[in-house]
Design an enzyme around this catalytic site. Structure first.
Site, PDB file in Angstrom:
ATOM      1  N   ASP A 102     -30.912  18.132  27.892  1.00 19.82           N
ATOM      2  CA  ASP A 102     -31.196  17.048  28.847  1.00 19.82           C
ATOM      3  C   ASP A 102     -32.636  17.093  29.359  1.00 19.82           C
ATOM      4  O   ASP A 102     -33.050  16.219  30.131  1.00 19.82           O
ATOM      5  CB  ASP A 102     -30.194  17.055  30.015  1.00 19.82           C
ATOM      6  CG  ASP A 102     -30.146  18.363  30.781  1.00 19.82           C
ATOM      7  OD1 ASP A 102     -30.182  19.430  30.143  1.00 19.82           O
ATOM      8  OD2 ASP A 102     -30.069  18.325  32.019  1.00 19.82           O
ATOM      9  N   HIS A 129     -37.464  23.999  30.394  1.00 19.33           N
ATOM     10  CA  HIS A 129     -36.566  24.828  29.575  1.00 19.33           C
ATOM     11  C   HIS A 129     -35.998  23.972  28.458  1.00 19.33           C
ATOM     12  O   HIS A 129     -36.186  22.748  28.433  1.00 19.33           O
ATOM     13  CB  HIS A 129     -35.486  25.478  30.435  1.00 19.33           C
ATOM     14  CG  HIS A 129     -34.513  24.543  31.075  1.00 19.33           C
ATOM     15  ND1 HIS A 129     -34.881  23.567  31.979  1.00 19.33           N
ATOM     16  CD2 HIS A 129     -33.161  24.422  30.938  1.00 19.33           C
ATOM     17  CE1 HIS A 129     -33.809  22.914  32.373  1.00 19.33           C
ATOM     18  NE2 HIS A 129     -32.751  23.401  31.757  1.00 19.33           N
ATOM     19  N   HIS A 166     -32.898  23.226  27.417  1.00 20.13           N
ATOM     20  CA  HIS A 166     -31.622  22.498  27.429  1.00 20.13           C
ATOM     21  C   HIS A 166     -31.888  21.043  27.036  1.00 20.13           C
ATOM     22  O   HIS A 166     -32.906  20.458  27.408  1.00 20.13           O
ATOM     23  CB  HIS A 166     -30.951  22.576  28.806  1.00 20.13           C
ATOM     24  CG  HIS A 166     -30.239  23.881  29.024  1.00 20.13           C
ATOM     25  ND1 HIS A 166     -29.994  24.404  30.271  1.00 20.13           N
ATOM     26  CD2 HIS A 166     -29.724  24.781  28.137  1.00 20.13           C
ATOM     27  CE1 HIS A 166     -29.353  25.565  30.149  1.00 20.13           C
ATOM     28  NE2 HIS A 166     -29.185  25.812  28.859  1.00 20.13           N
ATOM     29  N   ASP A 223     -34.553  23.686  36.371  1.00 25.58           N
ATOM     30  CA  ASP A 223     -33.228  24.052  36.863  1.00 25.58           C
ATOM     31  C   ASP A 223     -33.244  25.520  37.303  1.00 25.58           C
ATOM     32  O   ASP A 223     -33.798  26.373  36.626  1.00 25.58           O
ATOM     33  CB  ASP A 223     -32.180  23.891  35.750  1.00 25.58           C
ATOM     34  CG  ASP A 223     -32.061  22.448  35.292  1.00 25.58           C
ATOM     35  OD1 ASP A 223     -32.802  21.593  35.799  1.00 25.58           O
ATOM     36  OD2 ASP A 223     -31.204  22.190  34.420  1.00 25.58           O
TER      37      ASP A 223
HETATM   38 ZN    ZN Z   1     -30.629  23.200  32.291  1.00 20.44          ZN
END
Ligand code: ZN
Length: 311
Positions: free
Chosen positions: A67, A63, A65, A211
């Site tokens: 990080d 994904h 994000h 996640d």
């Molecule tokens: Zn995430």
């Protein structure tokens, strides 16, 4: 074949854990590395591993994000200096193409000509003669995938007893019999491979999830995987917090591992709130439900065995 954990932290880097990246070194004959996520400073972590950026053949992004992707432009740029002949393919949710292209073009980086970027949907995203990769949809507030890497089954072993009964002694003829469906012997006898070969040998299955909140319905997709890599951002006593932030607890990861009858569970994406000793409690919590649980540390390496009976 090994899993190398380059970064095992959640959200923010800490002194103990960098942000997410995992590499799968493919079997010897392939001479390639498949990477899963590329958080900031992943290329620095690579320097502490035996893996080379030029060997990276595929990067799967779970994904968008930060990080999980802020290390990509730097890694791609470095990789271009290693003059790899290996075509690099990147798979990820919608938006990954724009992110890569903009960051490379505004920084004047010349790597795009050897890059293929796929914006994927759930389902089979890759297949060749030896491997398949399946993307499954997770639940994390933005589009997020898990990747299931599966090796195709290979032909079983020849049954030496059966061949002996047919009057065939070990020798180069064995290879011929294994390589073709029907082998004609000099005496006119014909041997059908199907009659003298044992059952197919199953391939390895490795599931690396991004996640996600707890998704028990994934158990069918993950069924009997040799290794399940699951996030464990929170400890067992924080299920509400985990759900609110789109994450899972150690216990939830273990419940899924058990329901899916996987062989080994590896916990990663560990919140910086759990320092060294506290993090090991996450694995202990998971083991109350699923015994064969390991806690990934940065730079830890796990062998992916050919047959589960070896593990
Ligand atoms: Zn995430």
């Amino acid at each position: 074949m090994e899993l190398h954990f380059l970064g095992t932290g959640a959200g923010l880097p800490s002194k103990d854990r960098n942000v997410t990246s995992i590499c799968l070194s493919m079997p010897q004959e392939r001479q390639a590395v498949w990477m899963f996520d590329c958080g900031e400073a992943t290329q620095h972590q690579l320097l502490h591993s035996p893996l080379k950026p030029g060997k990276i053949e595929k990067i799967f992004i779970t994904h968008l994000h930060g990080d999980h992707i802020y290390g990509l432009p730097g890694l791609l740029s470095t990789r271009s200096f290693q003059q790899s002949d290996l075509q690099l393919e990147i798979y990820g949710p919608r938006g990954i193409k724009e992110y890569i292209e903009v960051s490379l073009s505004v920084s004047g980086s010349q790597v795009a000509n050897s890059l293929l970027i796929h914006e994927i949907e759930p389902g089979r995203i890759f297949e060749d003669e030896g491997w398949t990769v399946e993307a499954v949809e997770l639940s994390h507030g933005i589009p997020c995938f898990g990747y299931i890497v599966e090796e195709k089954a290979t032909l079983g072993e020849l049954n030496a007893d059966k061949l002996k009964e047919l009057g065939i002694s070990p020798g180069p003829i064995y290879r011929q019999i294994k390589n073709q469906e029907v082998t004609e012997l000099p005496n006119g006898q014909s041997i059908r491979r199907a009659d003298v070969v044992g059952p197919d040998k199953p391939g390895r299955k490795i599931a690396i999830l991004g996640d996600t909140t707890y998704l028990p319905e994934l158990k069918d997709n993950l069924d009997s995987a040799d290794i399940l890599v699951h996030e464990s951002t929170f400890s067992a006593d924080e299920p509400d917090m985990a759900k609110a932030y789109g994450h899972s607890t150690a216990l939830q990861a273990a419940s899924l591992a058990k329901a899916a009858n996987v062989k080994k569970l590896i916990l990663t994406h560990i919140s910086a709130r759990y320092h060294q000793d506290e993090a090991s409690i996450l694995a202990e919590q998971a083991r109350t439900v699923f015994q064969n649980t390991e806690l990934a540390e940065d730079l830890s390496v796990f062998e992916v065995y050919k047959n589960s009976s070896d593990s």
